[in-house]
Design a protein around this motif. Structure first.
Motif, PDB file in Angstrom:
ATOM      1  N   THR A   7     -35.303 -14.530 -61.532  1.00 44.96           N
ATOM      2  CA  THR A   7     -36.277 -15.487 -60.999  1.00 44.96           C
ATOM      3  C   THR A   7     -35.498 -16.708 -60.507  1.00 44.96           C
ATOM      4  OG1 THR A   7     -36.542 -16.746 -63.034  1.00 44.96           O
ATOM      5  CG2 THR A   7     -37.890 -14.752 -62.802  1.00 44.96           C
ATOM      6  N   THR A   8     -36.220 -17.642 -59.891  1.00 45.91           N
ATOM      7  CA  THR A   8     -35.572 -18.853 -59.371  1.00 45.91           C
ATOM      8  C   THR A   8     -34.814 -19.591 -60.470  1.00 45.91           C
ATOM      9  OG1 THR A   8     -37.524 -18.986 -57.993  1.00 45.91           O
ATOM     10  CG2 THR A   8     -36.003 -20.836 -57.875  1.00 45.91           C
ATOM     11  N   ALA A  30     -27.499 -22.525 -54.044  1.00 47.58           N
ATOM     12  CA  ALA A  30     -28.427 -22.627 -52.900  1.00 47.58           C
ATOM     13  C   ALA A  30     -28.559 -21.268 -52.203  1.00 47.58           C
ATOM     14  CB  ALA A  30     -27.940 -23.694 -51.928  1.00 47.58           C
ATOM     15  N   ALA A  31     -27.448 -20.558 -52.065  1.00 49.32           N
ATOM     16  CA  ALA A  31     -27.488 -19.264 -51.387  1.00 49.32           C
ATOM     17  C   ALA A  31     -28.292 -18.249 -52.208  1.00 49.32           C
ATOM     18  CB  ALA A  31     -26.070 -18.749 -51.156  1.00 49.32           C
ATOM     19  N   VAL A  32     -28.137 -18.308 -53.534  1.00 48.05           N
ATOM     20  CA  VAL A  32     -28.898 -17.399 -54.403  1.00 48.05           C
ATOM     21  C   VAL A  32     -30.384 -17.747 -54.333  1.00 48.05           C
ATOM     22  CG1 VAL A  32     -29.256 -16.635 -56.781  1.00 48.05           C
ATOM     23  CG2 VAL A  32     -26.933 -16.965 -55.914  1.00 48.05           C
ATOM     24  N   LEU A  36     -33.621 -15.409 -53.373  1.00 46.34           N
ATOM     25  CA  LEU A  36     -34.807 -15.235 -54.210  1.00 46.34           C
ATOM     26  C   LEU A  36     -36.081 -15.578 -53.456  1.00 46.34           C
ATOM     27  CD1 LEU A  36     -33.224 -16.640 -57.460  1.00 46.34           C
ATOM     28  CD2 LEU A  36     -34.315 -14.400 -57.288  1.00 46.34           C
ATOM     29  N   GLU A  37     -35.959 -16.462 -52.457  1.00 48.08           N
ATOM     30  CA  GLU A  37     -37.139 -16.849 -51.673  1.00 48.08           C
ATOM     31  C   GLU A  37     -37.446 -15.851 -50.568  1.00 48.08           C
ATOM     32  OE1 GLU A  37     -36.083 -20.761 -50.385  1.00 48.08           O
ATOM     33  OE2 GLU A  37     -36.190 -21.545 -52.437  1.00 48.08           O
ATOM     34  N   ARG A  38     -36.536 -14.919 -50.304  1.00 51.74           N
ATOM     35  CA  ARG A  38     -36.746 -13.973 -49.204  1.00 51.74           C
ATOM     36  C   ARG A  38     -37.911 -13.036 -49.433  1.00 51.74           C
ATOM     37  NH1 ARG A  38     -31.429 -11.621 -46.346  1.00 51.74           N
ATOM     38  NH2 ARG A  38     -32.915 -10.003 -45.785  1.00 51.74           N
ATOM     39  N   THR A  60     -30.231  -6.198 -50.270  1.00 43.04           N
ATOM     40  CA  THR A  60     -31.381  -6.294 -49.364  1.00 43.04           C
ATOM     41  C   THR A  60     -31.832  -4.875 -49.038  1.00 43.04           C
ATOM     42  OG1 THR A  60     -29.955  -6.299 -47.431  1.00 43.04           O
ATOM     43  CG2 THR A  60     -30.630  -8.450 -48.273  1.00 43.04           C
ATOM     44  N   ALA A  61     -33.095  -4.744 -48.664  1.00 46.08           N
ATOM     45  CA  ALA A  61     -33.589  -3.451 -48.191  1.00 46.08           C
ATOM     46  C   ALA A  61     -34.490  -3.719 -46.996  1.00 46.08           C
ATOM     47  CB  ALA A  61     -34.352  -2.730 -49.279  1.00 46.08           C
ATOM     48  N   ILE A  62     -34.131  -3.151 -45.886  1.00 43.74           N
ATOM     49  CA  ILE A  62     -34.945  -3.307 -44.689  1.00 43.74           C
ATOM     50  C   ILE A  62     -35.332  -1.904 -44.231  1.00 43.74           C
ATOM     51  CG2 ILE A  62     -34.963  -4.091 -42.284  1.00 43.74           C
ATOM     52  CD1 ILE A  62     -33.037  -6.374 -43.344  1.00 43.74           C
ATOM     53  N   ALA A  63     -36.635  -1.704 -44.064  1.00 43.74           N
ATOM     54  CA  ALA A  63     -37.189  -0.375 -43.791  1.00 43.74           C
ATOM     55  C   ALA A  63     -36.648   0.610 -44.838  1.00 43.74           C
ATOM     56  CB  ALA A  63     -36.895   0.047 -42.354  1.00 43.74           C
TER      57      ALA A  63
END
Ligand SMILES: CC(C)(COP(=O)(O)OP(=O)(O)OC[C@H]1O[C@@H](n2cnc3c(N)ncnc32)[C@H](O)[C@@H]1OP(=O)(O)O)[C@@H](O)C(=O)NCCC(=O)NCCS
Length: 151
Positions: A7-8, A30-32, A36-38, A60-63
Protein backbone atom coordinates in the motif's frame (compact mmCIF):
# COMPACT_ATOMS: atom_id res chain seq x y z
CA UNK A 1 7.39 -16.89 2.64
CA UNK A 2 4.54 -14.39 3.06
CA UNK A 3 4.04 -11.92 0.20
CA UNK A 4 1.33 -9.26 0.13
CA UNK A 5 0.22 -6.38 -2.05
CA UNK A 6 1.90 -3.17 -0.92
CA UNK A 7 0.00 0.00 0.00
CA UNK A 8 1.06 3.65 -0.12
CA UNK A 9 2.23 3.32 3.48
CA UNK A 10 4.85 0.79 2.31
CA UNK A 11 6.54 3.20 -0.16
CA UNK A 12 9.23 4.37 2.34
CA UNK A 13 10.00 0.74 3.28
CA UNK A 14 10.37 -0.27 -0.37
CA UNK A 15 12.63 2.73 -1.06
CA UNK A 16 14.75 1.76 1.97
CA UNK A 17 15.15 -1.83 0.77
CA UNK A 18 16.10 -0.49 -2.67
CA UNK A 19 18.65 1.89 -1.11
CA UNK A 20 20.30 -0.97 0.77
CA UNK A 21 21.03 -2.74 -2.50
CA UNK A 22 24.39 -2.72 -4.23
CA UNK A 23 23.55 -0.53 -7.18
CA UNK A 24 22.13 2.62 -5.60
CA UNK A 25 18.55 3.81 -5.60
CA UNK A 26 16.73 3.68 -8.90
CA UNK A 27 13.39 3.31 -7.10
CA UNK A 28 12.95 6.27 -4.80
CA UNK A 29 10.00 6.73 -2.48
CA UNK A 30 8.38 9.11 -5.00
CA UNK A 31 8.84 6.64 -7.85
CA UNK A 32 7.32 3.81 -5.79
CA UNK A 33 4.38 6.07 -4.83
CA UNK A 34 3.76 6.77 -8.51
CA UNK A 35 3.69 3.03 -9.18
CA UNK A 36 1.19 2.52 -6.37
CA UNK A 37 -1.02 5.27 -7.79
CA UNK A 38 -1.07 3.70 -11.26
CA UNK A 39 -3.86 1.39 -10.23
CA UNK A 40 -4.69 -1.88 -11.85
CA UNK A 41 -1.84 -2.27 -14.31
CA UNK A 42 0.82 -1.90 -11.59
CA UNK A 43 1.94 -4.69 -9.31
CA UNK A 44 3.76 -3.76 -6.09
CA UNK A 45 4.47 -6.68 -3.78
CA UNK A 46 6.20 -6.84 -0.41
CA UNK A 47 7.87 -9.92 1.09
CA UNK A 48 7.88 -10.17 4.86
CA UNK A 49 9.82 -12.30 7.29
CA UNK A 50 9.23 -12.64 11.03
CA UNK A 51 11.57 -9.66 11.45
CA UNK A 52 9.68 -7.40 9.02
CA UNK A 53 9.78 -6.49 5.33
CA UNK A 54 12.73 -7.99 3.43
CA UNK A 55 11.99 -7.60 -0.27
CA UNK A 56 9.77 -6.18 -2.95
CA UNK A 57 8.72 -6.66 -6.56
CA UNK A 58 7.57 -3.99 -9.00
CA UNK A 59 5.78 -4.96 -12.20
CA UNK A 60 3.31 -3.80 -14.78
CA UNK A 61 0.73 -5.65 -16.84
CA UNK A 62 -0.75 -4.16 -19.96
CA UNK A 63 -3.37 -6.20 -21.81
CA UNK A 64 -2.08 -9.80 -21.79
CA UNK A 65 1.58 -8.94 -21.16
CA UNK A 66 3.36 -8.56 -17.82
CA UNK A 67 6.76 -7.07 -17.11
CA UNK A 68 8.88 -7.40 -13.98
CA UNK A 69 10.62 -4.05 -13.44
CA UNK A 70 12.50 -4.94 -10.26
CA UNK A 71 12.73 -7.65 -7.68
CA UNK A 72 15.01 -7.09 -4.73
CA UNK A 73 15.69 -8.77 -1.40
CA UNK A 74 17.78 -7.26 1.42
CA UNK A 75 21.34 -8.61 1.23
CA UNK A 76 20.98 -10.01 4.75
CA UNK A 77 17.82 -11.97 3.84
CA UNK A 78 18.91 -13.62 0.59
CA UNK A 79 18.82 -17.34 -0.23
CA UNK A 80 15.83 -17.83 2.05
CA UNK A 81 13.21 -18.10 -0.69
CA UNK A 82 11.86 -14.53 -0.66
CA UNK A 83 12.85 -13.79 -4.26
CA UNK A 84 11.18 -17.00 -5.42
CA UNK A 85 8.05 -16.20 -3.39
CA UNK A 86 7.82 -12.70 -4.89
CA UNK A 87 8.15 -14.03 -8.44
CA UNK A 88 5.60 -16.78 -7.78
CA UNK A 89 3.14 -14.24 -6.38
CA UNK A 90 3.55 -11.97 -9.42
CA UNK A 91 2.88 -14.86 -11.79
CA UNK A 92 -0.21 -15.92 -9.81
CA UNK A 93 -1.61 -12.35 -9.76
CA UNK A 94 -1.07 -12.00 -13.49
CA UNK A 95 -2.56 -15.38 -14.35
CA UNK A 96 -5.66 -14.44 -12.39
CA UNK A 97 -6.11 -11.36 -14.56
CA UNK A 98 -5.52 -13.10 -17.88
CA UNK A 99 -1.88 -12.23 -18.53
CA UNK A 100 -0.48 -14.89 -20.88
CA UNK A 101 3.22 -14.01 -21.01
CA UNK A 102 5.71 -11.95 -19.03
CA UNK A 103 9.08 -10.38 -19.77
CA UNK A 104 11.99 -8.99 -17.81
CA UNK A 105 15.50 -7.71 -18.39
CA UNK A 106 18.50 -8.87 -16.43
CA UNK A 107 22.12 -7.75 -16.50
CA UNK A 108 24.30 -10.26 -18.32
CA UNK A 109 26.54 -10.61 -15.24
CA UNK A 110 23.72 -10.96 -12.67
CA UNK A 111 24.10 -14.68 -12.12
CA UNK A 112 22.00 -14.79 -8.92
CA UNK A 113 18.95 -13.30 -10.60
CA UNK A 114 19.48 -15.40 -13.73
CA UNK A 115 19.61 -18.58 -11.63
CA UNK A 116 16.36 -17.61 -9.91
CA UNK A 117 14.57 -16.84 -13.18
CA UNK A 118 15.80 -19.89 -15.05
CA UNK A 119 14.72 -22.16 -12.22
CA UNK A 120 11.23 -20.66 -12.62
CA UNK A 121 10.91 -21.24 -16.35
CA UNK A 122 12.04 -17.90 -17.73
CA UNK A 123 13.93 -18.34 -21.02
CA UNK A 124 16.12 -15.92 -22.99
CA UNK A 125 14.47 -14.40 -26.06
CA UNK A 126 16.76 -11.48 -26.86
CA UNK A 127 19.48 -9.12 -25.81
CA UNK A 128 19.82 -5.33 -25.56
CA UNK A 129 23.41 -4.28 -26.16
CA UNK A 130 24.94 -1.77 -23.70
CA UNK A 131 21.56 -1.37 -21.98
CA UNK A 132 22.95 -0.63 -18.53
CA UNK A 133 24.90 2.40 -17.34
CA UNK A 134 28.05 0.32 -16.85
CA UNK A 135 27.91 -0.69 -20.51
CA UNK A 136 26.65 -4.20 -19.80
CA UNK A 137 24.08 -5.94 -21.99
CA UNK A 138 20.58 -6.81 -20.85
CA UNK A 139 19.29 -10.31 -21.48
CA UNK A 140 15.55 -10.33 -22.18
CA UNK A 141 13.75 -13.25 -20.58
CA UNK A 142 10.21 -14.47 -21.24
CA UNK A 143 7.90 -16.74 -19.34
CA UNK A 144 4.67 -18.09 -20.81
CA UNK A 145 1.83 -18.00 -18.29
CA UNK A 146 -0.73 -20.69 -18.99
CA UNK A 147 -4.21 -19.97 -17.69
CA UNK A 148 -4.72 -21.36 -14.18
CA UNK A 149 -6.51 -24.70 -14.26
CA UNK A 150 -10.10 -24.67 -13.00
CA UNK A 151 -11.19 -27.61 -10.85
C1 LIG B 1 17.94 -11.89 -7.32
C2 LIG B 1 17.41 -11.83 -5.88
C3 LIG B 1 16.10 -11.05 -5.86
C4 LIG B 1 17.14 -13.28 -5.39
O1 LIG B 1 16.50 -13.19 -4.13
P1 LIG B 1 16.62 -14.34 -3.02
O2 LIG B 1 15.56 -14.12 -2.02
O3 LIG B 1 18.02 -14.43 -2.53
O4 LIG B 1 16.30 -15.63 -3.89
P2 LIG B 1 15.75 -17.04 -3.35
O5 LIG B 1 16.29 -17.32 -2.00
O6 LIG B 1 14.28 -17.08 -3.51
O7 LIG B 1 16.43 -18.03 -4.39
C5 LIG B 1 15.68 -18.88 -5.22
C6 LIG B 1 16.61 -19.65 -6.13
O8 LIG B 1 17.29 -18.75 -7.04
C7 LIG B 1 18.64 -19.20 -7.23
N1 LIG B 1 19.58 -18.22 -6.64
C8 LIG B 1 19.27 -17.12 -5.92
N2 LIG B 1 20.39 -16.45 -5.55
C9 LIG B 1 21.43 -17.16 -6.08
C10 LIG B 1 22.83 -16.99 -6.06
N3 LIG B 1 23.41 -15.96 -5.42
N4 LIG B 1 23.60 -17.89 -6.70
C11 LIG B 1 23.05 -18.94 -7.35
N5 LIG B 1 21.71 -19.17 -7.39
C12 LIG B 1 20.92 -18.29 -6.77
C13 LIG B 1 18.73 -20.54 -6.53
O9 LIG B 1 18.30 -21.52 -7.45
C14 LIG B 1 17.73 -20.37 -5.42
O10 LIG B 1 17.25 -21.57 -4.90
P3 LIG B 1 18.07 -22.31 -3.69
O11 LIG B 1 18.41 -21.26 -2.67
O12 LIG B 1 17.08 -23.33 -3.20
O13 LIG B 1 19.30 -22.89 -4.33
C15 LIG B 1 18.46 -11.19 -4.91
O14 LIG B 1 19.71 -11.81 -5.13
C16 LIG B 1 18.61 -9.70 -5.07
O15 LIG B 1 17.88 -8.91 -4.47
N6 LIG B 1 19.61 -9.26 -5.91
C17 LIG B 1 19.86 -7.83 -6.10
C18 LIG B 1 18.78 -7.18 -6.94
C19 LIG B 1 18.71 -7.80 -8.31
O16 LIG B 1 19.71 -8.08 -8.95
N7 LIG B 1 17.46 -7.99 -8.77
C20 LIG B 1 17.20 -8.54 -10.09
C21 LIG B 1 17.16 -7.42 -11.07
S1 LIG B 1 16.74 -8.02 -12.70
Amino acid sequence: MPVRDATTDDAPTIARIEAEGEEGSAWTRAAVELMLERGDDALVLLAESDDGPVGFLLGTAIADEGEVLMVRVLPTARRAGHGRALMDAAVTRWQQRGVTQAFLEVHETNTAAQALYQAQGWAPVGRRAHYYRDGGDAIILRKPLPAPSVH
